[in-house]
Design an enzyme around this catalytic site. Structure first.
Site, PDB file in Angstrom:
ATOM      1  N   ARG A 102      -6.705  63.020 -55.823  1.00 56.80           N
ATOM      2  CA  ARG A 102      -5.554  63.489 -55.028  1.00 56.80           C
ATOM      3  C   ARG A 102      -5.882  64.900 -54.584  1.00 56.80           C
ATOM      4  O   ARG A 102      -6.080  65.787 -55.422  1.00 56.80           O
ATOM      5  CB  ARG A 102      -4.283  63.464 -55.879  1.00 56.80           C
ATOM      6  CG  ARG A 102      -3.120  64.197 -55.257  1.00 56.80           C
ATOM      7  CD  ARG A 102      -1.813  63.927 -55.948  1.00 56.80           C
ATOM      8  NE  ARG A 102      -1.321  62.598 -55.615  1.00 56.80           N
ATOM      9  CZ  ARG A 102      -0.063  62.189 -55.794  1.00 56.80           C
ATOM     10  NH1 ARG A 102       0.834  62.990 -56.318  1.00 56.80           N
ATOM     11  NH2 ARG A 102       0.303  60.973 -55.455  1.00 56.80           N
ATOM     12  N   HIS A 129      -1.930  58.115 -47.856  1.00 50.28           N
ATOM     13  CA  HIS A 129      -1.556  57.730 -49.225  1.00 50.28           C
ATOM     14  C   HIS A 129      -1.707  56.201 -49.332  1.00 50.28           C
ATOM     15  O   HIS A 129      -0.727  55.469 -49.477  1.00 50.28           O
ATOM     16  CB  HIS A 129      -0.126  58.182 -49.510  1.00 50.28           C
ATOM     17  CG  HIS A 129       0.219  58.222 -50.966  1.00 50.28           C
ATOM     18  ND1 HIS A 129      -0.677  57.927 -51.973  1.00 50.28           N
ATOM     19  CD2 HIS A 129       1.390  58.535 -51.595  1.00 50.28           C
ATOM     20  CE1 HIS A 129      -0.074  58.056 -53.135  1.00 50.28           C
ATOM     21  NE2 HIS A 129       1.172  58.422 -52.949  1.00 50.28           N
ATOM     22  N   GLN A 132      -0.192  54.019 -52.226  1.00 52.08           N
ATOM     23  CA  GLN A 132       1.258  53.844 -52.087  1.00 52.08           C
ATOM     24  C   GLN A 132       1.568  52.690 -51.141  1.00 52.08           C
ATOM     25  O   GLN A 132       2.410  51.834 -51.417  1.00 52.08           O
ATOM     26  CB  GLN A 132       1.881  55.143 -51.544  1.00 52.08           C
ATOM     27  CG  GLN A 132       3.375  55.059 -51.330  1.00 52.08           C
ATOM     28  CD  GLN A 132       4.134  54.926 -52.634  1.00 52.08           C
ATOM     29  OE1 GLN A 132       3.909  55.696 -53.556  1.00 52.08           O
ATOM     30  NE2 GLN A 132       5.030  53.951 -52.729  1.00 52.08           N
ATOM     31  N   ASP A 220      10.689  59.361 -46.739  1.00 53.07           N
ATOM     32  CA  ASP A 220       9.906  60.187 -47.663  1.00 53.07           C
ATOM     33  C   ASP A 220      10.469  61.601 -47.556  1.00 53.07           C
ATOM     34  O   ASP A 220      11.300  61.898 -46.672  1.00 53.07           O
ATOM     35  CB  ASP A 220       8.412  60.123 -47.263  1.00 53.07           C
ATOM     36  CG  ASP A 220       7.496  60.889 -48.213  1.00 53.07           C
ATOM     37  OD1 ASP A 220       7.932  61.216 -49.349  1.00 53.07           O
ATOM     38  OD2 ASP A 220       6.346  61.184 -47.834  1.00 53.07           O
ATOM     39  N   CYS A 260       8.858  56.393 -51.452  1.00 51.79           N
ATOM     40  CA  CYS A 260       7.680  56.444 -52.333  1.00 51.79           C
ATOM     41  C   CYS A 260       7.955  57.250 -53.594  1.00 51.79           C
ATOM     42  O   CYS A 260       7.258  57.058 -54.594  1.00 51.79           O
ATOM     43  CB  CYS A 260       6.484  57.011 -51.577  1.00 51.79           C
ATOM     44  SG  CYS A 260       6.800  58.658 -50.908  1.00 51.79           S
ATOM     45  N   ARG A 288       3.089  50.315 -58.100  1.00 44.94           N
ATOM     46  CA  ARG A 288       1.910  51.175 -57.958  1.00 44.94           C
ATOM     47  C   ARG A 288       0.814  50.737 -58.937  1.00 44.94           C
ATOM     48  O   ARG A 288      -0.362  50.724 -58.621  1.00 44.94           O
ATOM     49  CB  ARG A 288       2.283  52.644 -58.218  1.00 44.94           C
ATOM     50  CG  ARG A 288       3.203  53.276 -57.181  1.00 44.94           C
ATOM     51  CD  ARG A 288       2.533  53.380 -55.822  1.00 44.94           C
ATOM     52  NE  ARG A 288       1.243  54.034 -55.942  1.00 44.94           N
ATOM     53  CZ  ARG A 288       1.056  55.357 -55.976  1.00 44.94           C
ATOM     54  NH1 ARG A 288       2.083  56.161 -55.833  1.00 44.94           N
ATOM     55  NH2 ARG A 288      -0.152  55.874 -56.100  1.00 44.94           N
TER      56      ARG A 288
HETATM   57  N1   CP Z   1       4.660  58.232 -54.907  1.00 43.95           N
HETATM   58  C1   CP Z   1       3.814  59.018 -55.554  1.00 43.95           C
HETATM   59  O1   CP Z   1       2.627  59.148 -55.206  1.00 43.95           O
HETATM   60  O2   CP Z   1       4.349  59.672 -56.618  1.00 43.95           O
HETATM   61  P1   CP Z   1       3.635  60.832 -57.444  1.00 43.95           P
HETATM   62  O3   CP Z   1       3.449  61.995 -56.490  1.00 43.95           O
HETATM   63  O4   CP Z   1       4.569  61.159 -58.566  1.00 43.95           O
HETATM   64  O5   CP Z   1       2.310  60.335 -57.922  1.00 43.95           O
HETATM   65  N1  NVA Z   2       4.538  62.961 -48.486  1.00 47.13           N
HETATM   66  C1  NVA Z   2       4.620  63.308 -49.887  1.00 47.13           C
HETATM   67  C2  NVA Z   2       4.366  62.108 -50.728  1.00 47.13           C
HETATM   68  C3  NVA Z   2       4.454  62.328 -52.209  1.00 47.13           C
HETATM   69  C4  NVA Z   2       4.117  61.099 -53.009  1.00 47.13           C
HETATM   70  C5  NVA Z   2       3.639  64.430 -50.205  1.00 47.13           C
HETATM   71  O1  NVA Z   2       2.520  64.397 -49.695  1.00 47.13           O
HETATM   72  O2  NVA Z   2       4.001  65.337 -50.951  1.00 47.13           O
END
Ligand code: CP
Ligand code: NVA
Length: 303
Positions: A102, A129, A132, A220, A260, A288
């Site tokens: 990430r 993502h 997701q 989101d 999400c 997930r």
């Molecule tokens: N939806 C998602 O990726 O959640 P987290 O940021 O908690 O991993």
């Molecule tokens: N769009 C959000 C998603 C978090 C799971 C971010 O990137 O923070």
């Protein structure tokens, strides 16, 4: 030797995506049939940003495939400060069967894929993502059945989650309508690429127009991780894009509500909607694990 990577959903062919979702469903129904596909293998989980769902679902997916997940914080290894991203990736590849990461900057994932011969999986970047979106398709299949010709309305920021949803929709025959305020639309490059994959994707400004008759309404956060300095400006820009009871009434009683997570109640979604009967957010979160488990199993090298 070149490895399979998953930096965005369209790294999968439509048939691979469908097979992966079938596998995820089968193992969800029958956990005893999950193979020890990662026995004796390590999976590096590198996080530059916080996470609840992604970290825990991924660790559990690796555990239930009999592998060993290794959680590493970005600042601990010092990507591009203590040593280069390429050197970090090459080191991890010496011990681990995959690297899942990430990151703030999507290019970092591309640099890692260029440096190593093990699969690299995107656990969220500024652009995408994909894991997701896999879980979201799984959730929709469970809730509404076959996806071909069904429609999701995404209301809000044309961000990483929206982009991956666009590719996931395109590859699965799901139609997508995206309603965003001016200046926050889904990138043209993403829209063109999704349409080139055969996707039916429409961009509108009016959230009510977007959601009418949709099978699901998805939103989101208005401010993603890394954009915190823009939060105030974004709250103003997105004020008319909250998914509330009025918008869900326009959508209709058939519409599921999706997010999400993490969510900000009474910012992008009202509490009565996310905590109400149309919400499927906990199923999305649970899925997930099922989605990434099937993905990881599919990426295990055959030799
Ligand atoms: N939806 C998602 O990726 O959640 P987290 O940021 O908690 O991993
Ligand atoms: N769009 C959000 C998603 C978090 C799971 C971010 O990137 O923070």
């Amino acid at each position: 030797m070149s490895a399979r990577h998953l930096l965005e959903v369209d790294d999968l062919a439509p048939s691979e995506l469908a097979a992966l979702l079938d596998q995820a469903e089968a193992w969800k129904r029958d956990p005893a049939s999950v193979p020890n596909a990662l026995a004796g293998k390590g999976v590096a989980l590198l996080f530059e940003k916080p996470s609840a769902r992604t970290r825990v679902s991924t660790e559990m997916a690796v555990h239930t495939l009999a592998g060993h997940p290794i959680y590493i914080r970005g600042e601990e290894v010092g990507i591009d400060t203590r040593e280069s991203a390429e050197d970090v990736a090459s080191t991890l590849a010496g011990y681990c069967t995959f690297i899942a990461a990430r990151v703030f900057d999507h290019h970092l994932l591309e640099r890692m894929t260029a440096a190593v011969s093990v699969p690299v999986v995107n656990l969220l970047s500024d652009r995408a993502h994909p894991c997701q979106a896999l879980a979201d398709l799984l959730t929709l299949r469970e809730e509404i059945g076959p996806l071909e010709g069904r429609r999701v309305a995404y209301v809000g920021d044309g961000n990483n989650v929206a982009a991956s949803l666009a590719f996931a929709a395109a590859l699965s025959g799901l139609e997508l309508t995206v309603a965003s305020p001016p200046g926050y639309e889904l990138d043209d490059v993403v829209v063109d690429r999704a349409r080139n994959l055969g996707g039916t994707i429409e961009l509108v400004a009016d959230p009510h127009e977007a959601v009418r008759g949709a099978d699901a309404v998805y939103t989101d956060v208005w401010t993603s991780m890394g954009q915190e300095d823009e939060a105030q400006q974004r709250r103003a820009a997105f004020a008319a894009y909250r998914v509330d009871a009025g918008l869900m009434a326009t959508a209709g009683p058939q519409a599921r509500f999706m997010h999400c997570l993490p969510a900000h109640r009474d910012e992008e979604v009202s509490a009565d909607v996310i905590d109400g009967p149309q919400s499927v957010v906990w199923l999305q979160a649970e899925n997930r694990m099922h989605a990434i488990r099937a993905l990881f199993a599919s990426l295990v090298p055959s030799t």
